[in-house]
Design a protein around this motif. Structure first.
Motif, PDB file in Angstrom:
ATOM      1  N   ASP A  70     -43.089 -19.258 -23.615  1.00 20.56           N
ATOM      2  CA  ASP A  70     -43.005 -20.310 -22.598  1.00 20.56           C
ATOM      3  C   ASP A  70     -42.840 -19.705 -21.209  1.00 20.56           C
ATOM      4  OD1 ASP A  70     -43.302 -22.394 -24.407  1.00 20.56           O
ATOM      5  OD2 ASP A  70     -41.139 -22.664 -24.680  1.00 20.56           O
ATOM      6  N   ARG A  71     -42.011 -18.686 -21.096  1.00 17.16           N
ATOM      7  CA  ARG A  71     -41.761 -18.051 -19.792  1.00 17.16           C
ATOM      8  C   ARG A  71     -43.010 -17.386 -19.224  1.00 17.16           C
ATOM      9  NH1 ARG A  71     -35.937 -15.118 -20.631  1.00 17.16           N
ATOM     10  NH2 ARG A  71     -34.672 -16.998 -20.443  1.00 17.16           N
ATOM     11  N   VAL A  72     -43.721 -16.614 -20.046  1.00 17.92           N
ATOM     12  CA  VAL A  72     -44.898 -15.916 -19.505  1.00 17.92           C
ATOM     13  C   VAL A  72     -46.024 -16.889 -19.187  1.00 17.92           C
ATOM     14  CG1 VAL A  72     -44.351 -13.657 -20.493  1.00 17.92           C
ATOM     15  CG2 VAL A  72     -45.787 -15.239 -21.792  1.00 17.92           C
ATOM     16  N   ILE A  73     -46.140 -17.946 -19.957  1.00 15.63           N
ATOM     17  CA  ILE A  73     -47.158 -18.963 -19.655  1.00 15.63           C
ATOM     18  C   ILE A  73     -46.839 -19.612 -18.314  1.00 15.63           C
ATOM     19  CG2 ILE A  73     -48.062 -21.219 -20.336  1.00 15.63           C
ATOM     20  CD1 ILE A  73     -47.810 -20.208 -23.285  1.00 15.63           C
ATOM     21  N   ASP A  74     -45.573 -19.965 -18.112  1.00 16.26           N
ATOM     22  CA  ASP A  74     -45.178 -20.602 -16.849  1.00 16.26           C
ATOM     23  C   ASP A  74     -45.305 -19.644 -15.667  1.00 16.26           C
ATOM     24  OD1 ASP A  74     -44.666 -22.965 -18.173  1.00 16.26           O
ATOM     25  OD2 ASP A  74     -42.500 -22.648 -18.290  1.00 16.26           O
ATOM     26  N   SER A  75     -44.799 -18.437 -15.816  1.00 20.28           N
ATOM     27  CA  SER A  75     -44.796 -17.506 -14.678  1.00 20.28           C
ATOM     28  C   SER A  75     -46.193 -17.003 -14.322  1.00 20.28           C
ATOM     29  CB  SER A  75     -43.856 -16.322 -14.948  1.00 20.28           C
ATOM     30  OG  SER A  75     -44.333 -15.534 -16.009  1.00 20.28           O
ATOM     31  N   SER A  76     -47.110 -17.017 -15.273  1.00 25.77           N
ATOM     32  CA  SER A  76     -48.482 -16.568 -14.989  1.00 25.77           C
ATOM     33  C   SER A  76     -49.298 -17.624 -14.254  1.00 25.77           C
ATOM     34  CB  SER A  76     -49.194 -16.189 -16.286  1.00 25.77           C
ATOM     35  OG  SER A  76     -49.442 -17.356 -17.069  1.00 25.77           O
ATOM     36  N   GLY A  77     -48.854 -18.876 -14.291  1.00 21.59           N
ATOM     37  CA  GLY A  77     -49.628 -19.950 -13.682  1.00 21.59           C
ATOM     38  C   GLY A  77     -50.881 -20.275 -14.469  1.00 21.59           C
ATOM     39  N   LEU A  78     -50.875 -19.956 -15.760  1.00 22.40           N
ATOM     40  CA  LEU A  78     -52.060 -20.147 -16.599  1.00 22.40           C
ATOM     41  C   LEU A  78     -52.484 -21.616 -16.651  1.00 22.40           C
ATOM     42  CD1 LEU A  78     -54.188 -19.073 -18.537  1.00 22.40           C
ATOM     43  CD2 LEU A  78     -52.506 -19.242 -20.384  1.00 22.40           C
ATOM     44  N   ARG A  79     -51.538 -22.504 -16.859  1.00 23.84           N
ATOM     45  CA  ARG A  79     -51.893 -23.933 -16.943  1.00 23.84           C
ATOM     46  C   ARG A  79     -52.552 -24.412 -15.648  1.00 23.84           C
ATOM     47  NH1 ARG A  79     -46.771 -24.282 -19.718  1.00 23.84           N
ATOM     48  NH2 ARG A  79     -47.155 -24.744 -21.903  1.00 23.84           N
ATOM     49  N   GLN A  80     -52.017 -23.996 -14.516  1.00 20.92           N
ATOM     50  CA  GLN A  80     -52.589 -24.413 -13.234  1.00 20.92           C
ATOM     51  C   GLN A  80     -53.978 -23.829 -13.031  1.00 20.92           C
ATOM     52  OE1 GLN A  80     -51.158 -26.721 -11.212  1.00 20.92           O
ATOM     53  NE2 GLN A  80     -53.176 -26.683 -10.228  1.00 20.92           N
ATOM     54  N   LYS A  81     -54.170 -22.595 -13.441  1.00 17.14           N
ATOM     55  CA  LYS A  81     -55.502 -21.960 -13.344  1.00 17.14           C
ATOM     56  C   LYS A  81     -56.527 -22.757 -14.155  1.00 17.14           C
ATOM     57  CE  LYS A  81     -55.976 -17.529 -12.918  1.00 17.14           C
ATOM     58  NZ  LYS A  81     -56.674 -17.523 -11.640  1.00 17.14           N
ATOM     59  N   ILE A  82     -56.134 -23.196 -15.329  1.00 15.97           N
ATOM     60  CA  ILE A  82     -57.034 -23.979 -16.182  1.00 15.97           C
ATOM     61  C   ILE A  82     -57.250 -25.359 -15.577  1.00 15.97           C
ATOM     62  CG2 ILE A  82     -57.326 -25.004 -18.474  1.00 15.97           C
ATOM     63  CD1 ILE A  82     -57.666 -21.913 -18.371  1.00 15.97           C
ATOM     64  N   ARG A  83     -56.193 -25.982 -15.041  1.00 14.82           N
ATOM     65  CA  ARG A  83     -56.322 -27.310 -14.418  1.00 14.82           C
ATOM     66  C   ARG A  83     -57.250 -27.266 -13.205  1.00 14.82           C
ATOM     67  NH1 ARG A  83     -50.518 -27.957 -14.062  1.00 14.82           N
ATOM     68  NH2 ARG A  83     -49.903 -28.391 -16.184  1.00 14.82           N
ATOM     69  N   ASP A  84     -57.301 -26.151 -12.518  1.00 16.19           N
ATOM     70  CA  ASP A  84     -58.122 -26.028 -11.302  1.00 16.19           C
ATOM     71  C   ASP A  84     -59.609 -25.874 -11.590  1.00 16.19           C
ATOM     72  OD1 ASP A  84     -55.861 -26.284  -9.777  1.00 16.19           O
ATOM     73  OD2 ASP A  84     -55.648 -24.143  -9.355  1.00 16.19           O
ATOM     74  N   ILE A  85     -59.978 -25.742 -12.847  1.00 15.55           N
ATOM     75  CA  ILE A  85     -61.399 -25.629 -13.194  1.00 15.55           C
ATOM     76  C   ILE A  85     -62.078 -26.955 -12.906  1.00 15.55           C
ATOM     77  CG2 ILE A  85     -63.063 -25.332 -15.070  1.00 15.55           C
ATOM     78  CD1 ILE A  85     -61.052 -23.418 -16.375  1.00 15.55           C
ATOM     79  N   ARG A  86     -63.125 -26.891 -12.138  1.00 12.20           N
ATOM     80  CA  ARG A  86     -63.871 -28.110 -11.792  1.00 12.20           C
ATOM     81  C   ARG A  86     -65.328 -27.900 -12.055  1.00 12.20           C
ATOM     82  NH1 ARG A  86     -59.749 -30.600 -11.534  1.00 12.20           N
ATOM     83  NH2 ARG A  86     -58.486 -31.162  -9.777  1.00 12.20           N
TER      84      ARG A  86
END
Length: 187
Positions: free
Chosen positions: A171-187
């Motif tokens: 959970d920590r590395v996923i959050d600190s890497s910003g992975l979810r936001q990087k995926i959300r920014d895909i357009r």
């Protein structure tokens, strides 16, 4: 009239998404550089990574193409010189797979030891977990390398098990890497 605008909006949406090339995402299976956890823990850790890179409605919108994890891992094994660091292998792997984003989770340490204290009649739990997450975005040439570790050395507690510690680390590395936001920014 409302139906006409709704249909027009849907057609514009599909036309816009069909014209764009989907982002190619290579998610490697967890690389175990330690003892392998039980099957349930492995499934839960893999699910955490899958959820982090999940794009809602991707089947309809076709924003991303997910490369098969096992064939991506095989490609990494074929090309990776074990003397080189794993983060250094991400750029060539992305190029070889023609992937825009590579996600590589690593479980570096996973151990648990239970002992009984004769004096107090308590069960002592000594456990630890160490995790790394490497995310490479070939579109921007950005390499994100995050680490997390947890340790427990106290009376037995479900929150102190190696399985629980590994989940916290993921959970920590996923959050600190910003992975979810990087995926959300895909357009």
């Amino acid at each position: 009239m409302k139906k006409f605008f709704a249909a027009l909006f849907v057609m514009i949406l599909f036309t816009a998404t069909a014209a764009a090339q989907p982002v190619r995402i290579a998610r490697l299976p967890i690389i175990f550089q330690c003892s392998v956890p039980d099957d349930e823990t492995c499934r839960e850790l893999e699910t955490k990574i899958e959820r982090a890179i999940h794009i809602p409605l991707n089947g309809t919108l076709q924003l991303a193409e997910y490369l098969p994890p096992n064939s991506s891992a095989q490609t990494l094994n074929d090309m990776w010189n074990k003397k080189a660091s794993l983060p250094d292998a991400m750029r060539p792997l992305a190029q070889k797979l023609d992937a825009d984003i590579v996600v590589c989770p690593v479980l570096k340490d996973y151990s648990q030891y239970v002992s009984f204290s004769g004096n107090w009649g308590e069960t002592i739990l000594i456990s630890q977990a160490r995790v790394e997450l490497i995310v490479y975005d070939r579109r921007t040439d950005e390499l994100i390398y995050k680490k997390s570790s947890q340790m427990h050395n106290d009376t037995y507690s479900l929150r102190g098990t190696a399985s629980s510690l590994a989940k916290i680390c993921f959970d920590r590395v996923i959050d600190s890497s910003g992975l979810r936001q990087k995926i959300r920014d895909i357009r």
